[in-house]
Design an enzyme around this catalytic site. Structure first.
Site: not given
Ligand code: PMP
Length: 398
Positions: A115, A193, A219
């Site tokens: 991500h 992560d 989440k």
């Molecule tokens: N890593 C992954 C795999 C995610 O799915 C997400 C959220 N979509 C994030 C990091 C970032 O999370 P946040 O926006 O809650 O900081």
């Protein structure tokens, strides 16, 4: 036996007159009544935490949340549970925290599976420190190639960041196995992560042997604006604070400043107390449900959906190599955004776009996908509503 109707009743969203068929759970989960009640109760109280006699009750709930998180991921101790604003801030805390430790020509390993929270952060930090960024490719089954990872390791590798579960395809990397390999050949620090993993897998951070792990509360039915950074105390202690200010110092004078112990050293300023107390209530509430059965149920819905999508001649699925609640797909010659708009008009909430993972999408060879993601409050009626809406949308685009 997991009872979907009882579980669903916990979420007041479904009583809203404008509730949609919510199939975007990988973006964020709906909120249970337990969270709302605890949040309201906090905002009806006075004060902060760790400041005065009158805030003792809130302080106790606030610290109880650390105990809950420790239990959730089997963290080394409550001291190794650091509140952040989310996965993104947790990763940034590690990346910035390691700046003094990164020399020019050191190496950082990430992958195409990441991500942007990982990808962009390590890209920026590598640039800042003059370190080399090594981006592992993913195989056609979306897994990291263990051999390529091993051959990328060398004496200058300082950090390996691993995606646990992909938000694009739901692919689960064999993180435990990868970490064992990395430890065999390198002394690099390892960050996991777990943003997507946290709501689907039982995580044991000590067994994983990760130095750092990051996830977001939202989440896993928790509040927005709260995340966790955890891992080994010995690794967390290496981090230079990302922020400076109140509550992170043990002593301050004109001549000298001594930082507080963990976790407070990495938590400058008044924290997001409502979110932490709310998350405490969510984790207590979550213990009442059979996590594994709930997951099996959501996986079953996703599988049904995947099988049905496969019957559409012009649908291409990017299926994870193992069961997953996330389904990414495209329809040949149809823009994802057109389909998403027609589905939205029929009250189907899914996600389209690059999912904050442009390098992943480039690897898939498409600019965007449509993504369905299931949670245990979804029902077979939701699946049916999606297909009814899809058929209508496709007929309009024909
Ligand atoms: N890593 C992954 C795999 C995610 O799915 C997400 C959220 N979509 C994030 C990091 C970032 O999370 P946040 O926006 O809650 O900081």
């Amino acid at each position: 036996m997991f009872n979907v109707h009882q579980f669903r009743q916990q979420f007041p969203y479904f009583n809203q007159p404008d509730a949609v068929i919510y199939l975007d759970n990988a973006a964020t989960a709906l909120k249970p009544q337990a969270l709302i009640d605890a949040t309201v109760e906090f905002y009806q109280s006075a004060g902060s935490v760790h400041r005065s006699q009158y805030d003792e009750k809130n302080t106790a709930l606030y610290e109880q949340a650390r105990v809950q998180v420790k239990k959730l991921i089997n963290a080394e101790s409550e001291q190794a549970v650091i509140w952040t604003s989310g996965t993104t801030q947790a990763i940034n805390t590690v990346a910035n925290g390691l700046i003094p430790y990164l020399q020019p020509d050191d190496e950082i390993i990430i992958s195409e599976a990441d991500h942007h929270a990982n990808f962009v952060t390590w890209h920026a930090i590598a640039k800042k420190c003059g370190a080399k960024l090594h981006i592992l490719p993913i195989l056609d089954n979306f897994l990291i190639d263990e051999q390529v990872l091993v051959s990328a390791l060398n004496a200058r590798t300082k950090l390996v960041a691993l995606n646990f579960v992909s938000n694009v395809t739901g692919t689960q990397q064999p993180v435990q196995q990868l970490i064992e390999k990395i430890r065999q050949f390198s002394t690099a620090l390892i960050l996991v992560d777990a943003a997507q993993a946290i709501s689907h897998l039982k995580i044991d951070v000590q067994k994983l042997d990760a130095d750092f792990i990051a996830f977001s509360a939202h989440k896993i039915y928790g509040p927005n604006g709260l995340g966790v950074l955890s891992g080994k105390l010995s690794a967390l202690e290496k981090l230079q604070p990302l922020q400076y200010g109140g509550k992170m110092v043990a002593f301050a004078s004109k001549q000298d400043i001594r930082y507080a112990e963990l976790p407070y050293r990495l938590e400058a300023g008044t924290p997001n107390i409502a979110a932490v107390i709310g998350f405490n209530a969510v984790l207590e509430w979550l213990e009442k449900w059979d996590f594994e059965q709930a997951e099996q149920y959501a996986l079953h819905l996703a599988k049904q959906t995947e099988v049905r999508l496969n019957n559409y001649q012009n649908c291409h699925l990017f299926s994870a190599p193992q069961p997953s609640t996330v389904i990414s797909f495209v329809f040949e010659n149809i823009a994802c955004s057109d389909l998403a708009t027609l589905l939205a008009e029929q009250n189907i909430a899914l996600r389209t776009g690059a999912h904050c993972a442009m390098p992943y999408l480039a690897r898939l060879g498409v600019p965007s996908t449509l993504r369905l993601s299931f949670a245990p409050y979804n029902t077979e009626q939701d699946v049916q509503a999606f297909f009814t809406a899809l058929d209508k949308a496709l007929s309009l685009l024909d």
